[in-house]
Design an enzyme around this catalytic site. Structure first.
Site, mmCIF file in Angstrom:
data_model
loop_
_atom_site.group_PDB
_atom_site.id
_atom_site.type_symbol
_atom_site.label_atom_id
_atom_site.label_comp_id
_atom_site.label_asym_id
_atom_site.label_seq_id
_atom_site.Cartn_x
_atom_site.Cartn_y
_atom_site.Cartn_z
ATOM 1 C CB CYS A 206 13.128 20.164 -8.938
ATOM 2 S SG CYS A 206 13.631 20.020 -10.654
ATOM 3 C CG HIS A 453 17.444 22.132 -9.863
ATOM 4 N ND1 HIS A 453 16.697 21.059 -9.408
ATOM 5 C CD2 HIS A 453 17.728 22.887 -8.771
ATOM 6 C CE1 HIS A 453 16.547 21.171 -8.101
ATOM 7 N NE2 HIS A 453 17.161 22.270 -7.689
ATOM 8 C CG ASP A 470 17.476 23.857 -4.591
ATOM 9 O OD1 ASP A 470 16.892 22.943 -5.217
ATOM 10 O OD2 ASP A 470 18.631 24.208 -4.847
#
Length: 1116
Positions: A206, A453, A470
């Site tokens: 991510c 994250h 995202d």
């Protein structure tokens, strides 16, 4: 009494607050935190007006309730049954506990779930404005069928009659429930909702996804990537430019989220790298540096510099004499302090803060000696795209660990770096350039120092519409979400009961901005430019459109799969082609035979016509057999289709043949050939007929091949078909042959000799069985074969393993390959390796297994005969590798295992030499034995000199080893072992003398943050009671033999916990050192501050990186 009324309308602001936070840790959270950390997520936005109601529950004789739990009656909202659950005396707390509960959860179907926003209230019957009300939302399911507040309100307030909550011992509770239908996460379409698509997460990528989206949405950068020269022969997995072009093209034109595997492969990453979470800033630097190199000599050379490169000037200016030293440096991003700064401007103020060099800290100016001076940084120019890295991660010296700074830190939508009369800029800066910037993207880190994250808020066109990227999901967000909610800091829940002085609940926000990207207004039109298909190379467009078409075709096939049956047809030709090459056991690999995609309702007879066209076999000459999986896991033709079955549809036939219910029908096509080798009608098959398949083995050539099939009679004997078999094999008709039945091969080979005089039925042979045969070996045969018969050959094939051997010194490169057996014992494996290396003594070979996850050697080698078979050496958890590492030792491994080898650095007492000695002694030896052995190898300053062994790490002394300590547990892999003579003066310490640590250090201010960095060789030093620094300095200068000129630049400080306290010549040094024999990690020491003249080591570690990470590397 129960009253049901519709609730008052919820205003928009409250409604937003009630939607769950997508970045919270999974699992139930305390409701106080849950309700207020809310952000909007698309999957929980309503798709229609919620069904909602208010339920009022009056509980009489409340103080006399003696049950732990108390339920309300059931009420219905949105077609669902609900009830309120309270703990009148608290759920293990001194507060009233209250929850909303799904009343019929025990009877609901498997996998049920529902989403509700709700508030619970205890009504104040004296004054409604003091009513305690709390609200939240939750996805109810079988594991979490109730949700609410364990600490709803203090019991002391609830039971206090004067507070007004209890009236006539009656409590009034209200529940407002709004049931929402939610949009399924999986059905959400980012492209449709926002016009943009996301990137798939490979495991822990991510951080990379958020950076790639940011770079992609700088159109000038994207255009430059498209214009990097690539060719149609390049492969994306081996070319960073092509992989990035491919990724950007798909982000621009694809309707679905895009995979990043090709790009990470082009970086040279393996799967393990993709599961390691790294640092966005580090990846940004490495990727930009790599692209800068790849762009050299192309039409886009210099793009990285044009976009991201700025310059600043480090200066030192003397106050009393005319002397100024300057150094210009370039940057691609700026690291800004978060700690102690309220916003970006405060960080820039700190960046250009002027440091005064005076007193003991004077600057040594050429030709002017020590001078008072000013030291600082000013900017010469800022880049069009300004990347600001916020230092959210810092090293905490007190705790000896990395910590995340979650402090509140504001950043503006417009950033004016010309503010206050251009105070950040040097006088030489171009005054015609207006340094006014607009915020383009905010990269966010949600979580703590040990992971979390990453996602990004981006304005692709700098409009008012923000988008949240995202991973795979892209959602529209408002400005508040992208800016204010990413400032970090603490958040306070709104007062639920303002009439009383209860302490407001605060919580730290762990999601906050980590990197900011600003675009200069004057360059906006150039950077936010149009990028269309004309910017993309023709070969790339063709390649990617073809990929897209194939993808669409596969997608269509998948969508229509339920309408079709895949029929895989194996023929004699497939068996002959595969057996002995691709396979040895069973008859065929069905994935390599011709397959047909046929609509399920098609009659099988119609399908036969298609087979006739494909293979040129007329329909009347085709006979199809169904395959069956046997109990011993082999797969064989089982029976021919009946005429009645051939009239059925393909779909019905598949169901008959296939218990696994997949979409495939596997068939064997039997075709009989006449004498002219043309197809003829297959013979009628009776129950007496058995179809056998035959393989021929040649022990001399070590070859196994398929030679055909024969129908035999169950009552017949093998001896009756020997002539036929010899003919098929090309042997003389009277050749003696041996027959074996291949029965199974998993988990072990089973191949049994067939008695030629016993009937086929008595030998339990049936349709689809395999018979292997070979020439009978002569009784007196001088020829030795490795595998003389079929069973031994099949055993060999089943267990053979090609192993890639690599030298432990070059763990990325294959050195040689050997074909071994998985059953080889330890001695057989090393013997083969030694033979390959031309080594006489196999016991000098040491092997190390492979870690399948890190793609590196395991830390510990294999002990001598420590594993029984090769198969054990290749297993790593549940994976099997084909790699082993080897090293050649100077003594045999059995000997070595009783010895311990230590690398010891010997520091001569009077010479500067440091010599590394490798000392090998029995494991039970002591440090005293090591020193005794060392004495015989080194030059001593005098014959009676005594030695000691020290543990040194990062230029600090951590331990003096006692001479009695066993060497078996000493680790020299991470620490340096240093041996030195014990100075005579240390042997005769006076009562008030102190032995202290003395270390060299510099102050690193490169990031406008003072950090002490040790270097050089640490040493012990005696200080005497009452001795001044001036006296100590004299002795240290003499010990280190430093010239007067150089020594005059040195500063002396007392350091404790990494903080320097500078000493004056008149200071009594011993007064600072109150502890004796400090060998801990945070010892006090005398620090010698001066420049490190030793050659600089390569970039070692990024202070902003988590302590457990590997550095980011792009290998290609």
């Amino acid at each position: 009494m129960t009253v049901m009324t519709p609730p008052p309308p919820i205003d928009q602001e409250d409604e937003d607050m009630l939607v769950p936070h997508s970045d919270l840790v999974e699992g139930p959270q305390p409701m106080e935190a849950q309700a207020d950390t809310a952000v909007s997520t698309v999957e929980n936005q309503p798709v229609e007006d919620p069904a909602s109601s208010r339920f009022t529950w009056q509980i009489e004789n409340f103080s006399r309730l003696n049950t732990k739990k108390h339920y309300s009656e059931v009420f219905i909202v949105g077609g669902y049954k609900w009830r309120v659950l309270i703990f009148p005396k608290g759920n293990n707390v001194d507060h009233l506990s209250m929850y909303l509960d799904v009343a019929d959860s025990a009877n609901l179907p498997y996998g049920w779930s529902r989403f509700a926003q709700f508030s619970l209230a205890v009504v104040n019957q004296g004054s409604n404005r003091y009513t305690v009300r709390k609200d939240t939302q939750h996805q109810f399911n079988v594991r979490e069928s109730d949700w609410g507040f364990t600490s709803f309100m203090p019991l002391s307030e609830l039971y206090d009659i004067s507070k007004g909550f209890l009236h006539n011992d009656t409590l009034v509770i209200e529940a407002e429930v709004a049931v929402r239908k939610v949009v399924d996460y999986w059905s959400y379409d980012s492209k449709k909702e926002t016009g943009y698509v996301g990137l798939k997460n490979q495991g822990a990528t991510c951080y990379m996804n958020s950076l790639l989206q940011t770079l992609y949405h700088i159109p000038y950068f994207r255009k430059a990537v498209y214009h990097m020269p690539t060719t149609e022969n390049d492969m994306p997995s081996g070319s960073i430019p092509l992989a990035l072009q491919s990724l950007f093209y798909k982000l621009q034109y694809s309707d679905n989220s895009v995979a990043t595997k090709e790009l990470t492969k082009s970086f040279g990453w393996d799967t393990y790298d993709s599961f390691m979470q790294h640092d966005v800033q580090e990846l940004n630097r490495v990727l930009c540096e790599k692209l800068e190199v790849k762009m050299k000599g192309t039409v886009v050379e210099g793009t990285i510099q044009q976009l991201f490169e700025g310059h600043h000037m480090n200066y030192i200016e003397c106050i009393n004499v005319d002397y100024k030293s300057t150094r210009k440096e370039s940057f691609y991003d700026l690291q800004l302090d978060v700690k102690g700064c309220r916003d970006v401007y405060a960080s820039f103020d700190k960046y250009v803060e002027v440091e005064r060099l005076e007193g003991d800290n004077k600057y040594h100016a050429e030709q002017h000696g020590l001078q008072d001076a000013k030291k600082g940084v000013l900017f010469i120019d800022f880049p069009p795209v300004l990347q600001l890295q916020l230092k959210r991660f810092e090293y905490d010296f007190m705790r000896d660990t990395m910590v995340k700074i979650n402090d509140r830190y504001e950043f503006p939508l417009q950033l004016d770096l010309d503010r206050e009369n251009r105070k950040y800029l040097s006088p030489d800066a171009d005054s015609r350039v207006r340094n006014l910037y607009t915020l383009h993207s905010v990269l966010v880190h949600s979580g703590g120092v040990h992971g979390g994250h990453y996602y990004a808020f981006i304005r692709p066109t700098l409009s008012d519409q923000w988008l949240k990227f995202d991973d795979e999901r892209v959602t529209k967000e408002d400005m508040k979400r992208a800016l204010e909610e990413q400032y970090g800091g603490e958040e306070e829940l709104p007062q639920t009961n303002p009439g009383f002085n209860n302490t407001p609940f605060k919580f730290t926000k762990y999601s906050n901005a980590y990197m900011l990207v600003y675009i200069r207004d004057s360059d906006k039109d150039k950077i936010i430019c149009n990028v269309d298909e004309q910017d993309i190379a023709e070969h790339l467009r063709v390649r990617l459109k073809k990929e897209q078409e194939e993808k669409e075709h596969k997608k269509k096939e998948k969508a229509e799969a339920h309408l079709y049956t895949i029929i895989k047809v194996a023929r004699n030709e497939d068996l002959a082609e595969q057996i002995g090459r691709d396979i040895y056991f069973d008859l065929v690999d069905h994935d390599k035979v011709r397959s047909f995609r046929i609509q399920k309702q098609t009659a099988f007879n119609v399908f036969k016509e298609e087979v006739a066209k494909e293979f040129g076999i007329p329909v009347q000459y085709q006979r199809f057999w169904l395959w069956a999986k046997r109990q011993n896991h082999t797969y064989r033709p089982n029976r021919p289709l009946t005429p009645q079955e051939e009239t059925q549809s393909v779909g019905m036939l598949r169901e008959v043949s296939n218990k696994a219910h997949n979409a495939e029908l596997k068939l064997f096509l039997e075709v009989e050939l006449g004498q002219d080798l043309l197809p003829i009608e297959p013979p009628e098959k009776t129950k007496e007929d058995i179809l056998l398949f035959f393989k021929l083995y040649d022990p001399v050539k070590e070859e196994l091949r398929y030679i055909g099939r024969i129908f035999v009679k169950g009552s017949g004997k093998p001896s009756e078909i020997l002539t036929k078999l010899n003919e098929m094999a090309g042997f003389p008709s009277n050749q003696e042959i041996e027959l074996y039945e291949e029965i199974k091969f998993e988990p072990s080979v089973m191949c049994e000799h067939i008695d030629k005089k016993v009937s086929f039925r008595s030998s339990q042979l049936e349709d689809g069985d395999i018979v292997c045969f070979q020439k009978s070996p002569p009784v007196e045969s001088g020829q030795q074969c490795r595998y003389p018969d079929v069973p031994s050959f099949l055993e060999y094939v089943h267990n053979r393993q090609v192993v890639h051997f690599r030298s432990l010194e070059k763990p990325k490169e294959d050195d040689f390959c050997l074909e071994l057996s998985k059953l080889f014992n330890y001695d057989e494996v090393v013997e083969r390796v030694a033979r390959q290396l031309g080594l006489d003594d196999p016991s000098k070979i040491r092997l190390t297994p492979h870690n399948c996850y890190s793609q590196q050697p395991k830390p510990a080698p294999i002990k001598y005969r420590g594993m029984e078979h090769l198969s054990e050496m290749l297993v790593h958890y549940n994976q099997t590798s084909d790699i082993l590492y080897y090293e050649v030792l100077d003594i045999s491994l059995p000997e070595l295992q009783w010895l311990k080898t230590l690398k010891v650095a010997y520091h001569h007492a009077t010479k500067e030499d440091v010599v590394i000695h490798s000392i090998r002694l029995p494991k039970h030896s002591t440090v005293g034995d090591v020193l005794l052995h060392l004495k015989s190898k080194v030059e001593l300053s005098h014959p009676d000199a005594e030695l000691r062994l020290l543990e040194v790490f990062y230029h600090k002394i951590y331990k003096i080893f006692p001479t009695s300590e066993k060497i078996e547990n000493i680790n020299d892999q991470y620490w340096t072992l240093r041996a030195e003579e014990i100075p005579e003066e240390e042997k005769n310490l006076g009562l008030n003398d102190r032995l202290i640590h003395v270390y060299h250090f510099t102050k690193d201010t490169s990031q406008n943050q003072m950090q002490v960095q040790n270097f050089g060789e640490p040493f012990f030093f005696i200080i005497h009671e009452g001795e001044t620094l001036a006296e100590v300095k004299g002795r240290i200068q003499k010990k280190l033999q430093v010239s007067d000129e150089e020594f005059s630049k040195w500063k002396f400080a007392f350091l404790s916990l990494g903080r320097p306290e500078y000493l004056l010549d008149s200071d009594i040094v011993s007064s600072r050192f109150q502890r004796r024999d400090v060998y801990g990690a945070w010892e006090q020491y005398l620090g010698l501050e001066h420049s490190d003249s030793a050659p600089k080591r390569a970039y070692a570690a990024n202070q902003n990186r988590h302590t457990f990470e590997k550095p980011v590397k792009i290998y290609n």
